[in-house]
Structures are given as structure tokens and as C-alpha cells.
Design a protein around this motif. Sequence first.
Motif, PDB file in Angstrom:
ATOM      1  N   ALA A  19       0.815  -1.217   0.000  1.00 47.54           N
ATOM      2  CA  ALA A  19       0.000   0.000   0.000  1.00 47.54           C
ATOM      3  C   ALA A  19       0.845   1.263   0.000  1.00 47.54           C
ATOM      4  CB  ALA A  19      -0.933   0.013   1.216  1.00 47.54           C
ATOM      5  N   VAL A  20       2.141   1.127   0.234  1.00 48.40           N
ATOM      6  CA  VAL A  20       3.029   2.287   0.282  1.00 48.40           C
ATOM      7  C   VAL A  20       3.620   2.610  -1.093  1.00 48.40           C
ATOM      8  CG1 VAL A  20       5.135   0.983   0.763  1.00 48.40           C
ATOM      9  CG2 VAL A  20       4.900   3.309   1.671  1.00 48.40           C
ATOM     10  N   ARG A  21       3.356   1.761  -2.074  1.00 52.84           N
ATOM     11  CA  ARG A  21       3.991   1.919  -3.389  1.00 52.84           C
ATOM     12  C   ARG A  21       3.806   3.328  -3.951  1.00 52.84           C
ATOM     13  NH1 ARG A  21       1.640  -2.751  -7.052  1.00 52.84           N
ATOM     14  NH2 ARG A  21      -0.178  -1.504  -6.552  1.00 52.84           N
ATOM     15  N   PRO A  22       4.886   3.935  -4.445  1.00 54.16           N
ATOM     16  CA  PRO A  22       4.785   5.301  -4.968  1.00 54.16           C
ATOM     17  C   PRO A  22       4.268   5.397  -6.395  1.00 54.16           C
ATOM     18  CG  PRO A  22       7.055   4.548  -5.075  1.00 54.16           C
ATOM     19  CD  PRO A  22       6.269   3.445  -4.418  1.00 54.16           C
ATOM     20  N   ASP A  23       4.226   4.288  -7.140  1.00 54.26           N
ATOM     21  CA  ASP A  23       3.782   4.356  -8.525  1.00 54.26           C
ATOM     22  C   ASP A  23       2.264   4.474  -8.588  1.00 54.26           C
ATOM     23  OD1 ASP A  23       4.034   1.674  -7.451  1.00 54.26           O
ATOM     24  OD2 ASP A  23       3.180   0.970  -9.346  1.00 54.26           O
ATOM     25  N   GLY A  24       1.800   5.424  -9.364  1.00 54.28           N
ATOM     26  CA  GLY A  24       0.362   5.640  -9.460  1.00 54.28           C
ATOM     27  C   GLY A  24      -0.199   6.178  -8.157  1.00 54.28           C
ATOM     28  N   PHE A  25      -1.317   5.628  -7.722  1.00 58.87           N
ATOM     29  CA  PHE A  25      -1.952   6.070  -6.479  1.00 58.87           C
ATOM     30  C   PHE A  25      -1.406   5.272  -5.305  1.00 58.87           C
ATOM     31  CE2 PHE A  25      -5.241   5.533  -3.233  1.00 58.87           C
ATOM     32  CZ  PHE A  25      -5.524   6.861  -2.938  1.00 58.87           C
ATOM     33  N   SER A  26      -0.925   5.966  -4.283  1.00 60.29           N
ATOM     34  CA  SER A  26      -0.400   5.305  -3.086  1.00 60.29           C
ATOM     35  C   SER A  26      -1.429   5.415  -1.970  1.00 60.29           C
ATOM     36  CB  SER A  26       0.919   5.944  -2.635  1.00 60.29           C
ATOM     37  OG  SER A  26       1.310   5.438  -1.369  1.00 60.29           O
ATOM     38  N   PHE A  27      -2.000   4.283  -1.588  1.00 59.34           N
ATOM     39  CA  PHE A  27      -2.987   4.242  -0.509  1.00 59.34           C
ATOM     40  C   PHE A  27      -2.416   4.842   0.771  1.00 59.34           C
ATOM     41  CE2 PHE A  27      -4.629   2.132   3.256  1.00 59.34           C
ATOM     42  CZ  PHE A  27      -5.994   2.109   3.078  1.00 59.34           C
ATOM     43  N   GLN A  28      -1.213   4.422   1.142  1.00 62.77           N
ATOM     44  CA  GLN A  28      -0.651   4.889   2.407  1.00 62.77           C
ATOM     45  C   GLN A  28      -0.350   6.377   2.371  1.00 62.77           C
ATOM     46  OE1 GLN A  28       2.304   2.395   4.238  1.00 62.77           O
ATOM     47  NE2 GLN A  28       3.154   4.076   5.438  1.00 62.77           N
ATOM     48  N   ALA A  29       0.206   6.863   1.270  1.00 64.09           N
ATOM     49  CA  ALA A  29       0.507   8.293   1.177  1.00 64.09           C
ATOM     50  C   ALA A  29      -0.765   9.125   1.271  1.00 64.09           C
ATOM     51  CB  ALA A  29       1.239   8.592  -0.131  1.00 64.09           C
ATOM     52  N   ALA A  30      -1.839   8.646   0.638  1.00 67.63           N
ATOM     53  CA  ALA A  30      -3.109   9.372   0.711  1.00 67.63           C
ATOM     54  C   ALA A  30      -3.638   9.392   2.139  1.00 67.63           C
ATOM     55  CB  ALA A  30      -4.132   8.726  -0.225  1.00 67.63           C
TER      56      ALA A  30
END
Length: 269
Positions: A19-30
Motif C-alpha cells: 500500500a506504500v507503493r509510490p507508482d500511481g496512487f499510493s494508498f498509504q501516502a493518501a
Amino acid sequence: MAAPYPQVILFGDSLFQQAVRPDGFSFQAALETHCLRRLDVVNRGLSGYNTSNALQALPRIFPSPAPAGSKIEYLFVLFGANDASLPLPTNRQHVPLDRFKINLTRIITHPNIAAHKPKIVLVTPPPLDEIHIASKDVADGHGQATREAKISAEYSAAVRQVAAANPDVILVDLWKALMETAVAKTPGFDASSGAVLGDPESGVRGHLEQLLPDGLHMSSEAYRVFYDLVEPLVGVEWAGTPQEDRVAYVLPDHRVAPWLSEDEYWRRT
């Protein structure tokens, strides 16, 4: 060490780890952006873990609360994708359905967690694209699919049952949300007949192929669907308030902070 903030914990398998992945939409970053200055978002996604593994690791992840430690305000629990694996010689992740339900209950009622009195959110594992999984698993040397869509759906149903049996627990039905999204974006597919995308009996992957690129793990689009379910659950104490951008900050906004003036600060120090 920085002073502790209240926490949102993401506890689960690879579906949270990724969920932390930076590619595209990041669930955790949001989610971190949504909680900024109010809550720390802590990722405890553990790729490959089932609920039995999680229970054994739990005391190390959630030690007994300390007076100066962080309080867990929200606990999101997402397991089941690995528990639902078939009991094969090449795969050791399977947990029988009845034990899975017991394990989930033990996780959400564990004394180290209960001491925080958090809001607990149980998340159903997403659908499975068995059509894709089957070919991938055979190529990886398993001899057959390690998971089946119908069995995975039973584990999602079990999460619903555990949530229903624990009145203070909130359910996020990720399986339902992703399947409804996939069906809506698959022209001509009729789910009313009982056909299920990703199931070999239907023979249709449809938009599930975009939501679950490898048949199991979620794409950025799928994480966006997930986030839209989660965001309204976190921060109800500040959402919609007249000064939503400042309410519930751990440290006050600079416009209202009771700090000394620069000159007074230097005189005192």
C-alpha cells in the motif's frame, strides 16, 4: 526519538505492505496526507503472512502499552488472502476456514491491542482472479493454482461473520467494492446469473484484470477504491468542522499556537 503521535496501524499481509507503493496512487501516502499532524500511519503489512503467523508475531508488533508510548487510535486488519491458499505441498500458507475465524477474533481481542481501545476495522480480502492465478502458479512450478476464487470468497465471507459477531468492529467489504467496480467496467457481463469475474466457470476476467494485475495483488486503481472506503472512517472528529484544516492537530497551528514571541523566548533562554 520524536514525541509519539496517536497511530493508525495497517496490520495485514502484502496487500498492506504494498500500500506504500509510490507508482500511481499510493494508498498509504493518501491516508498519511489525510491524517497529517493528527495521526501517524504505521504500516505493518507482512508479505506472505497468514493469521497464524500474525498471531505469533503480534506481541513483537504490539507490545504491552507503555505510559509514554503511542496510543493506537485505529487498527485496520486485512488478512485472508494467504489463509485461503490451497493446502499444497508447494505452499504452506493455508489456514482452515474455522481456524481463520478464530485467529481473526484472537487478533482483534488480543490484550495488547484491547488495552489501547482502538477503533478496529476488519477488511475482507479482495476478489481473486483465478484465471490469471492458475497460469501464473503453474509457470512458477506449483503444478496447479494455489488459490481458487470460490474458496477465497469464503474467507471474505468469514471476515464479514467475525465483524458481525463483534459489534464494536467496523467492516470494510473490499471484496464487494472491487467486484462491483470490475462488473460495472466490464461491458456485457451479467453478474445477475451468478457468474463471477475471474472464476474459470465464467471464463471472463473483464476489468478484474486491471484491478488485480497478477490475479491477487491490487493495482493503483484498486487501492483508490479501497481508500475511498477507508477515508470517511478516519478522522470523523475533525471532518466537516468549521476549521477542518486545523482541528485535532497534536501540535497547534502556528496561527493559534501559544508560543512565546521570538524576543520573549530569547530573553528566557
